[in-house]
Design a protein around this motif. Structure first.
Motif, PDB file in Angstrom:
ATOM      1  N   GLN A 169       0.864  -1.100   0.048  1.00 30.07           N
ATOM      2  CA  GLN A 169       0.226   0.119  -0.154  1.00 30.07           C
ATOM      3  C   GLN A 169       0.780   1.144  -0.079  1.00 30.07           C
ATOM      4  O   GLN A 169       2.207   1.149   0.261  1.00 30.07           O
ATOM      5  CB  GLN A 169      -0.864   0.158   1.249  1.00 30.07           C
ATOM      6  CG  GLN A 169      -0.280  -0.035   2.376  1.00 30.07           C
ATOM      7  CD  GLN A 169      -1.178  -0.160   3.672  1.00 30.07           C
ATOM      8  OE1 GLN A 169      -2.317  -0.417   3.603  1.00 30.07           O
ATOM      9  NE2 GLN A 169      -0.845   0.304   4.810  1.00 30.07           N
ATOM     10  N   TYR A 179      -9.598   4.463   0.720  1.00 34.05           N
ATOM     11  CA  TYR A 179      -8.679   3.315   0.423  1.00 34.05           C
ATOM     12  C   TYR A 179      -9.100   3.142  -1.098  1.00 34.05           C
ATOM     13  O   TYR A 179     -10.297   2.682  -1.413  1.00 34.05           O
ATOM     14  CB  TYR A 179      -8.791   2.507   1.463  1.00 34.05           C
ATOM     15  CG  TYR A 179      -8.984   2.466   2.623  1.00 34.05           C
ATOM     16  CD1 TYR A 179      -7.707   2.811   3.403  1.00 34.05           C
ATOM     17  CD2 TYR A 179     -10.095   2.929   3.619  1.00 34.05           C
ATOM     18  CE1 TYR A 179      -7.674   3.289   4.819  1.00 34.05           C
ATOM     19  CE2 TYR A 179     -10.124   3.618   4.777  1.00 34.05           C
ATOM     20  CZ  TYR A 179      -8.732   3.465   5.423  1.00 34.05           C
ATOM     21  OH  TYR A 179      -8.943   4.091   6.587  1.00 34.05           O
ATOM     22  N   HIS A 181      -8.642   1.014  -4.543  1.00 31.73           N
ATOM     23  CA  HIS A 181      -8.567  -0.057  -4.905  1.00 31.73           C
ATOM     24  C   HIS A 181      -8.838   0.026  -6.451  1.00 31.73           C
ATOM     25  O   HIS A 181      -9.898   0.496  -6.878  1.00 31.73           O
ATOM     26  CB  HIS A 181      -9.325  -1.480  -4.353  1.00 31.73           C
ATOM     27  CG  HIS A 181      -8.824  -1.771  -2.918  1.00 31.73           C
ATOM     28  ND1 HIS A 181      -7.916  -2.845  -2.933  1.00 31.73           N
ATOM     29  CD2 HIS A 181      -8.917  -1.549  -1.745  1.00 31.73           C
ATOM     30  CE1 HIS A 181      -7.448  -3.121  -1.785  1.00 31.73           C
ATOM     31  NE2 HIS A 181      -8.009  -2.189  -0.823  1.00 31.73           N
ATOM     32  N   THR A 182      -8.189  -0.743  -7.375  1.00 34.50           N
ATOM     33  CA  THR A 182      -8.313  -0.918  -8.792  1.00 34.50           C
ATOM     34  C   THR A 182      -8.043  -2.175  -9.206  1.00 34.50           C
ATOM     35  O   THR A 182      -6.747  -2.580  -9.199  1.00 34.50           O
ATOM     36  CB  THR A 182      -7.569   0.321  -9.489  1.00 34.50           C
ATOM     37  OG1 THR A 182      -7.947   1.569  -9.214  1.00 34.50           O
ATOM     38  CG2 THR A 182      -7.898  -0.064 -11.036  1.00 34.50           C
ATOM     39  N   ILE A 186      -3.283  -0.095 -12.094  1.00 35.09           N
ATOM     40  CA  ILE A 186      -3.575   0.832 -11.248  1.00 35.09           C
ATOM     41  C   ILE A 186      -2.554   1.747 -11.364  1.00 35.09           C
ATOM     42  O   ILE A 186      -2.617   2.898 -10.946  1.00 35.09           O
ATOM     43  CB  ILE A 186      -3.528   0.297  -9.547  1.00 35.09           C
ATOM     44  CG1 ILE A 186      -3.941   1.445  -8.564  1.00 35.09           C
ATOM     45  CG2 ILE A 186      -2.198  -0.455  -9.459  1.00 35.09           C
ATOM     46  CD1 ILE A 186      -4.320   0.812  -7.160  1.00 35.09           C
ATOM     47  N   ASN A 309      -2.926  -4.958 -10.801  1.00 37.17           N
ATOM     48  CA  ASN A 309      -3.328  -5.864  -9.875  1.00 37.17           C
ATOM     49  C   ASN A 309      -3.947  -6.937 -10.331  1.00 37.17           C
ATOM     50  O   ASN A 309      -4.936  -6.926 -11.341  1.00 37.17           O
ATOM     51  CB  ASN A 309      -4.463  -5.153  -8.845  1.00 37.17           C
ATOM     52  CG  ASN A 309      -3.706  -4.216  -7.968  1.00 37.17           C
ATOM     53  OD1 ASN A 309      -2.519  -4.301  -7.515  1.00 37.17           O
ATOM     54  ND2 ASN A 309      -4.396  -3.040  -7.619  1.00 37.17           N
ATOM     55  N   ASP A 314      -7.466  -8.263  -5.657  1.00 29.89           N
ATOM     56  CA  ASP A 314      -8.162  -7.044  -5.275  1.00 29.89           C
ATOM     57  C   ASP A 314      -9.291  -7.039  -4.958  1.00 29.89           C
ATOM     58  O   ASP A 314      -9.635  -6.474  -4.088  1.00 29.89           O
ATOM     59  CB  ASP A 314      -7.868  -6.264  -6.690  1.00 29.89           C
ATOM     60  CG  ASP A 314      -8.348  -4.786  -6.136  1.00 29.89           C
ATOM     61  OD1 ASP A 314      -7.646  -3.952  -5.503  1.00 29.89           O
ATOM     62  OD2 ASP A 314      -9.384  -4.377  -6.659  1.00 29.89           O
ATOM     63  N   ALA A 318     -10.179  -5.861  -1.059  1.00 29.96           N
ATOM     64  CA  ALA A 318     -10.917  -4.762  -1.074  1.00 29.96           C
ATOM     65  C   ALA A 318     -12.204  -5.153  -0.107  1.00 29.96           C
ATOM     66  O   ALA A 318     -12.997  -4.048   0.533  1.00 29.96           O
ATOM     67  CB  ALA A 318     -11.390  -4.329  -2.336  1.00 29.96           C
ATOM     68  N   ASP A 332     -12.680   3.237  -6.090  1.00 32.04           N
ATOM     69  CA  ASP A 332     -11.929   2.804  -7.194  1.00 32.04           C
ATOM     70  C   ASP A 332     -11.449   4.146  -8.188  1.00 32.04           C
ATOM     71  O   ASP A 332     -12.406   4.749  -8.774  1.00 32.04           O
ATOM     72  CB  ASP A 332     -12.608   1.866  -8.177  1.00 32.04           C
ATOM     73  CG  ASP A 332     -11.723   1.416  -9.478  1.00 32.04           C
ATOM     74  OD1 ASP A 332     -10.583   2.064  -9.523  1.00 32.04           O
ATOM     75  OD2 ASP A 332     -12.118   0.452 -10.016  1.00 32.04           O
ATOM     76  N   ASP A 353      -1.703  -7.439  -4.958  1.00 30.26           N
ATOM     77  CA  ASP A 353      -2.674  -6.558  -4.876  1.00 30.26           C
ATOM     78  C   ASP A 353      -2.016  -5.292  -4.047  1.00 30.26           C
ATOM     79  O   ASP A 353      -1.196  -5.058  -3.241  1.00 30.26           O
ATOM     80  CB  ASP A 353      -3.726  -6.821  -4.136  1.00 30.26           C
ATOM     81  CG  ASP A 353      -4.882  -5.605  -3.935  1.00 30.26           C
ATOM     82  OD1 ASP A 353      -5.174  -4.899  -5.151  1.00 30.26           O
ATOM     83  OD2 ASP A 353      -5.910  -5.435  -3.109  1.00 30.26           O
ATOM     84  N   TRP A 355      -2.832  -0.856  -3.002  1.00 29.04           N
ATOM     85  CA  TRP A 355      -3.776   0.026  -2.956  1.00 29.04           C
ATOM     86  C   TRP A 355      -3.140   1.364  -2.324  1.00 29.04           C
ATOM     87  O   TRP A 355      -2.067   1.572  -2.013  1.00 29.04           O
ATOM     88  CB  TRP A 355      -4.828  -0.527  -2.068  1.00 29.04           C
ATOM     89  CG  TRP A 355      -4.489  -0.925  -0.613  1.00 29.04           C
ATOM     90  CD1 TRP A 355      -4.446  -0.215   0.462  1.00 29.04           C
ATOM     91  CD2 TRP A 355      -4.018  -2.151  -0.340  1.00 29.04           C
ATOM     92  NE1 TRP A 355      -4.046  -0.825   1.256  1.00 29.04           N
ATOM     93  CE2 TRP A 355      -3.633  -1.910   1.012  1.00 29.04           C
ATOM     94  CE3 TRP A 355      -3.930  -3.375  -1.081  1.00 29.04           C
ATOM     95  CZ2 TRP A 355      -3.373  -3.316   1.785  1.00 29.04           C
ATOM     96  CZ3 TRP A 355      -3.293  -4.391  -0.199  1.00 29.04           C
ATOM     97  CH2 TRP A 355      -3.022  -4.179   1.014  1.00 29.04           C
TER      98      TRP A 355
END
Length: 412
Positions: A169, A179, A181-182, A186, A309, A314, A318, A332, A353, A355
């Motif tokens: 992260q 937070y 997340h994609t 990303i 990711n 992810d 997430a 996202d 992953d 983020w």
């Protein structure tokens, strides 16, 4: 219904030693170290891991630290934090500002190490709640793109264990409590390019006897701006930045060479190669037009891969984050043009992953000029700014994201 991973994460992080972690963070912030010089940071991190019961390897990939905690059968999860600072003079005015002239944790890596230390300790103390193997990695030299590959080449996984999944992260601007997340792409690829323009030096009073590389470099800088605007399709994302131009020693001396340093950001190898080819062509053309005695030297330097990711990973992480941190906190934002060397830890196709954790204090965010969200994002200090100062209120949430991410795999 709350998942087992979320319940365990909330339990393990219910009584975090936030004051102690904040002191640890302030100490790291006061003593920043540049890439591959993170000796003090690595030692402080390794000390905490040993006290928590980890098997620790130091000096991995020069200054990297890795800790392993085996706790029965189950998957192997790697949590990573980068440790290096930047050659930036701090302007935050904080009471714990950098004590190292010209060096600052302007990207939040001190916060990353603090988050990881807290997560490692919480998971070690709560090992009754999970089963498997935990790897925690303090990585050097993220800013130069050398650290992740260096640790892998130095036998990181042979010394400890090969992970089944990688989690990481990054601190980011934005109001505390979100937070990003994609699933999929990303972060972008990054490529550094250095150009040397060769001229023929002489006295400033007799320019007709010279070939002025400064003028050629100026034309080149301007012409390079057309690479993205006129050679890359509008549907593609790309950035070309000239970060440095250097030439000469005195007012009345036309130098023999000029140096240009630029950076590319792309989201595909095809666009990157097209841009590099355009830069070579334009540089050669400008030098030819100016009558330069030699073709320009062009060197492709540090590169960072795209960060993509694993979509299933992810979504899994997430979902746990939203359970632990609250509905509406996981967003996202889509891909960004920043870059990371984190994917190089995924040698051989390990799913991962990555983020973002927003870290701008409410005071700074509310005071930022702008009528809408995007204007405020542009107004608050961001990563690499001499005024970048994450809110220490993010210490506990940042620990929870790592703990819950790991437990999404280790808690069964």
């Amino acid at each position: 219904m709350t998942s087992a991973a979320a319940r365990a994460a909330l339990d393990l992080t219910a009584h975090l030693p936030v004051a102690d972690l904040a002191d640890f963070y302030r100490d790291l912030h006061r003593h920043p170290e540049l890439s591959l010089q993170e000796h003090r940071t690595a030692a402080r991190f390794a000390e905490r891991l040993r006290k928590a019961g980890y098997e620790v390897e130091e000096g991995v990939g020069a200054t990297g630290v890795a800790g392993m905690l085996q706790n029965g059968d189950g998957p192997t999860v790697l949590l990573r934090a980068d440790m290096d600072a930047l050659p930036v003079t701090e302007e935050t005015g904080l009471p714990y500002a950098s004590e190292v002239p010209g060096v600052m944790h302007a990207c939040g890596h001190d916060l990353h190490v603090t988050w990881l230390a807290g997560a490692a300790e919480a998971l070690a103390a709560g090992r009754d709640a999970w089963s498997g193997t935990l790897l925690v990695v303090g990585q050097p030299a993220e800013e130069t793109g050398e650290g992740a590959a260096g640790m892998v080449a130095d036998g990181l996984y042979e010394r400890l264990a090969r992970p089944d999944v990688l989690l990481g992260q990054h601190a980011a601007p934005g109001p505390v409590g979100f937070y990003a997340h994609t699933p999929g792409l990303i972060m972008s690829a990054s490529t550094d390019i250095d150009i040397v323009v060769h001229g023929r030096g002489g006295h400033g009073s007799r320019p007709e006897t010279t070939v002025d590389p400064v003028v050629t470099a100026a034309y080149l800088v301007t012409r390079l701006q057309t690479v993205v605007s006129r050679e890359i399709a509008a549907r593609e994302s790309a950035v070309l930045t000239v970060g440095r131009i250097e030439a000469g020693t005195r007012h009345n001396i036309i130098p023999s060479e000029a140096r240009i340093a630029l950076n590319l950001r792309t989201q595909s190898d095809e666009v990157r190669e097209r841009m590099v080819a355009a830069i070579r062509r334009i540089a050669a053309g400008e030098a030819l037009a100016a009558g330069c005695p030699r073709e320009p030297e062009i060197r492709v330097g540090a590169t960072f891969p795209v960060t993509v990711n694993d979509a299933d990973t992810d979504r899994r992480v997430a979902a746990v984050h939203e359970e632990v941190l609250g509905a509406g906190t996981v967003l996202d934002f889509g891909p960004v043009m920043g870059s990371e060397d984190f994917p190089r830890l995924a040698e051989g196709g390990i799913p991962y992953d990555y983020w973002f954790v927003t870290t701008t204090s409410a005071e700074v965010w509310d005071a930022a000029e702008g009528a809408d969200l995007m204007e405020k994002f542009l107004a608050v200090p961001s990563n690499h700014s001499p005024r970048f100062a994450p809110d220490l209120a993010t210490i506990a949430p940042g620990v929870r994201t790592l703990v819950s991410g790991a437990l999404a795999y280790l808690a069964g």
